[in-house]
Design an enzyme around this catalytic site. Sequence first.
Site, PDB file in Angstrom:
ATOM      1  N   ASP A 168       0.821  -1.217   0.000  1.00 22.49           N
ATOM      2  CA  ASP A 168       0.000   0.000   0.000  1.00 22.49           C
ATOM      3  C   ASP A 168       0.851   1.262   0.000  1.00 22.49           C
ATOM      4  O   ASP A 168       0.427   2.312   0.478  1.00 22.49           O
ATOM      5  CB  ASP A 168      -0.953   0.004   1.196  1.00 22.49           C
ATOM      6  N   HIS A 191      24.852   2.262 -18.109  1.00 18.64           N
ATOM      7  CA  HIS A 191      23.744   2.629 -17.229  1.00 18.64           C
ATOM      8  C   HIS A 191      23.874   1.920 -15.883  1.00 18.64           C
ATOM      9  O   HIS A 191      22.912   1.377 -15.345  1.00 18.64           O
ATOM     10  CB  HIS A 191      22.399   2.310 -17.892  1.00 18.64           C
ATOM     11  N   ASP A 233      27.243  10.379 -13.389  1.00 17.90           N
ATOM     12  CA  ASP A 233      26.250  10.919 -14.316  1.00 17.90           C
ATOM     13  C   ASP A 233      25.008  11.199 -13.493  1.00 17.90           C
ATOM     14  O   ASP A 233      24.301  10.275 -13.093  1.00 17.90           O
ATOM     15  CB  ASP A 233      25.974   9.905 -15.425  1.00 17.90           C
ATOM     16  N   ASP A 255      21.395  17.126 -16.830  1.00 19.90           N
ATOM     17  CA  ASP A 255      22.026  15.843 -17.149  1.00 19.90           C
ATOM     18  C   ASP A 255      23.517  16.103 -17.332  1.00 19.90           C
ATOM     19  O   ASP A 255      23.957  16.479 -18.422  1.00 19.90           O
ATOM     20  CB  ASP A 255      21.397  15.258 -18.418  1.00 19.90           C
ATOM     21  N   HIS A 307      28.164   5.030 -27.504  1.00 21.42           N
ATOM     22  CA  HIS A 307      26.819   5.607 -27.460  1.00 21.42           C
ATOM     23  C   HIS A 307      26.783   6.854 -28.332  1.00 21.42           C
ATOM     24  O   HIS A 307      27.787   7.251 -28.925  1.00 21.42           O
ATOM     25  CB  HIS A 307      26.411   5.936 -26.014  1.00 21.42           C
ATOM     26  N   HIS A 365      21.655  14.204 -26.852  1.00 22.90           N
ATOM     27  CA  HIS A 365      20.203  14.055 -27.000  1.00 22.90           C
ATOM     28  C   HIS A 365      19.525  15.334 -26.538  1.00 22.90           C
ATOM     29  O   HIS A 365      20.114  16.159 -25.827  1.00 22.90           O
ATOM     30  CB  HIS A 365      19.704  12.852 -26.186  1.00 22.90           C
ATOM     31  N   HIS A 395      15.911  12.385 -21.471  1.00 23.66           N
ATOM     32  CA  HIS A 395      16.010  12.114 -22.904  1.00 23.66           C
ATOM     33  C   HIS A 395      14.722  12.670 -23.499  1.00 23.66           C
ATOM     34  O   HIS A 395      13.716  11.969 -23.603  1.00 23.66           O
ATOM     35  CB  HIS A 395      16.168  10.620 -23.187  1.00 23.66           C
ATOM     36  N   GLU A 442      28.052  14.685 -24.949  1.00 23.94           N
ATOM     37  CA  GLU A 442      28.634  13.756 -23.986  1.00 23.94           C
ATOM     38  C   GLU A 442      29.503  12.676 -24.641  1.00 23.94           C
ATOM     39  O   GLU A 442      29.153  11.493 -24.619  1.00 23.94           O
ATOM     40  CB  GLU A 442      27.528  13.094 -23.163  1.00 23.94           C
ATOM     41  N   TYR A 481      35.450   4.150 -23.362  1.00 27.54           N
ATOM     42  CA  TYR A 481      35.242   3.071 -22.400  1.00 27.54           C
ATOM     43  C   TYR A 481      36.105   1.876 -22.798  1.00 27.54           C
ATOM     44  O   TYR A 481      35.900   1.281 -23.858  1.00 27.54           O
ATOM     45  CB  TYR A 481      33.768   2.666 -22.366  1.00 27.54           C
ATOM     46  N   ARG A 484      33.565   9.773 -19.338  1.00 25.23           N
ATOM     47  CA  ARG A 484      32.518  10.507 -20.059  1.00 25.23           C
ATOM     48  C   ARG A 484      32.443  11.909 -19.467  1.00 25.23           C
ATOM     49  O   ARG A 484      32.571  12.086 -18.252  1.00 25.23           O
ATOM     50  CB  ARG A 484      31.154   9.804 -19.940  1.00 25.23           C
ATOM     51  N   GLU A 508      29.941  15.378 -19.854  1.00 21.31           N
ATOM     52  CA  GLU A 508      28.636  15.764 -20.422  1.00 21.31           C
ATOM     53  C   GLU A 508      28.211  17.130 -19.907  1.00 21.31           C
ATOM     54  O   GLU A 508      28.155  17.359 -18.697  1.00 21.31           O
ATOM     55  CB  GLU A 508      27.589  14.718 -20.044  1.00 21.31           C
TER      56      GLU A 508
END
Length: 444
Positions: free
Chosen positions: A42, A246, A263, A274, A353, A357, A364, A390, A394, A412, A414
Amino acid sequence: MIKNTLLPVAEFLQRRNDFIAQMPANSLALISAGKEVTRSNDTEYPFCQSKHFYYLTGFNEPDAILVLIKGDESAKSILFSREKDPLQEIWHGRRVGQVQAIEMYKFDNCFSLDEVDEQLLPLFMGKAAVLICQQEQNQFQQQVLTWLAEIRKAARTGVKAPTTLIDCSGLLDEMRLHKSNAELDIMRQVNVISGAAHQRAMQQTQAGKFEYQIEAELLHEFATNGARHPAYNSIVAGGDNANILHYTDNDEVLNDGDLLLIDAGGELAGYAADITRTFPVNGKFNTEQSTLYQLVLDSQVLAINAIKPGQTLAELNRIVCEFLTQGLYDLGILKGNVNVLLAQRACKKYFIHGLGHWLGLDVHDVGDYHASPQREQLRPFVAGMVMTIEPGIYIPSSDKTVDEKWRGIGVRIEDNILVTATGFENITVNAPKTIADIEALMSQ
């Protein structure tokens, strides 16, 4: 740092008017609010409003329905929402109710959800040749189809159901892609808040701490400054975990000598930041880390500096891929004929990647990229668009094709970029990203 972050009601009213202006005559649009989602038994997850619904209303209660009606010479906006209920409000919180919805949000009328069938169905019957809604496979879509079926059953009495069904998503996507000054003000604010969170994370990071402890520092800084929720699940990835794009487990110990990739961005008044930063756990880049980091940073700066009206993500990708491929070849990470490697965009083995975006109410965000069959994003930029840039490299620890000294490094970087009339504005202003600035901050 906390400011008034609510968009003015006039902004939402203008959006509804702009949407109605693009509706065909004798049409009716239905846009539904989000629903509460059960987490366990609940208890519910924190409520997140449907972004299309929020964009047109600013109304932040679940289960509501927005109705926009366009006749030959008139237009009207109607809301159906939960009615005032003292008992429910004692247990679950205050409701706006119908009277205040009209006063506060400037709808032409508002009814309770219990009145939907009584008030809504007559609006269909013979008055709307076109029905506009979000054509998604969800509960509300099924309800719309049920209403249409009921109307069609009454055809023998002279009732006419809408003969054309249009998906409104494309129209709303296009509207949301172009940001107003009020939206941009909020997006600048949430970038400042998020940049301060990245600074805090850098200053609190040390070997022996867990990734989730650094995540807690981010969330603390977001909430303290008015961004009560993250825009998405934060990625706090130490060492080789950075090579999981991710990664959100955030449950491992940070090791001396590793990099930490974060990130993370806050959400303010519905709008997302972002930002990604990568930095050394011990505050000092080693030779291999600084070499790869500088390569990624230089590629990002190249891409950002090329942003202007008329530019495309496809061209920015070309610039970055060429630069990274040459750089990885010079380091001996890519091997072979350099001209062949450049033609093949060989860097994509390690830059796995996209370059960026759209950004807005969703991290996104919606909006057509005009992608070609080759997945090139060919849409020309115009002022008012906001995007991320970004690039990343890797090299997982399992990659035996490269020298051991490079393995386990993931980088990375960004930023969030606004296209302006003459070029660009980087709205990520206070998250350090040069090697010198990062090391200086972490040495304090």
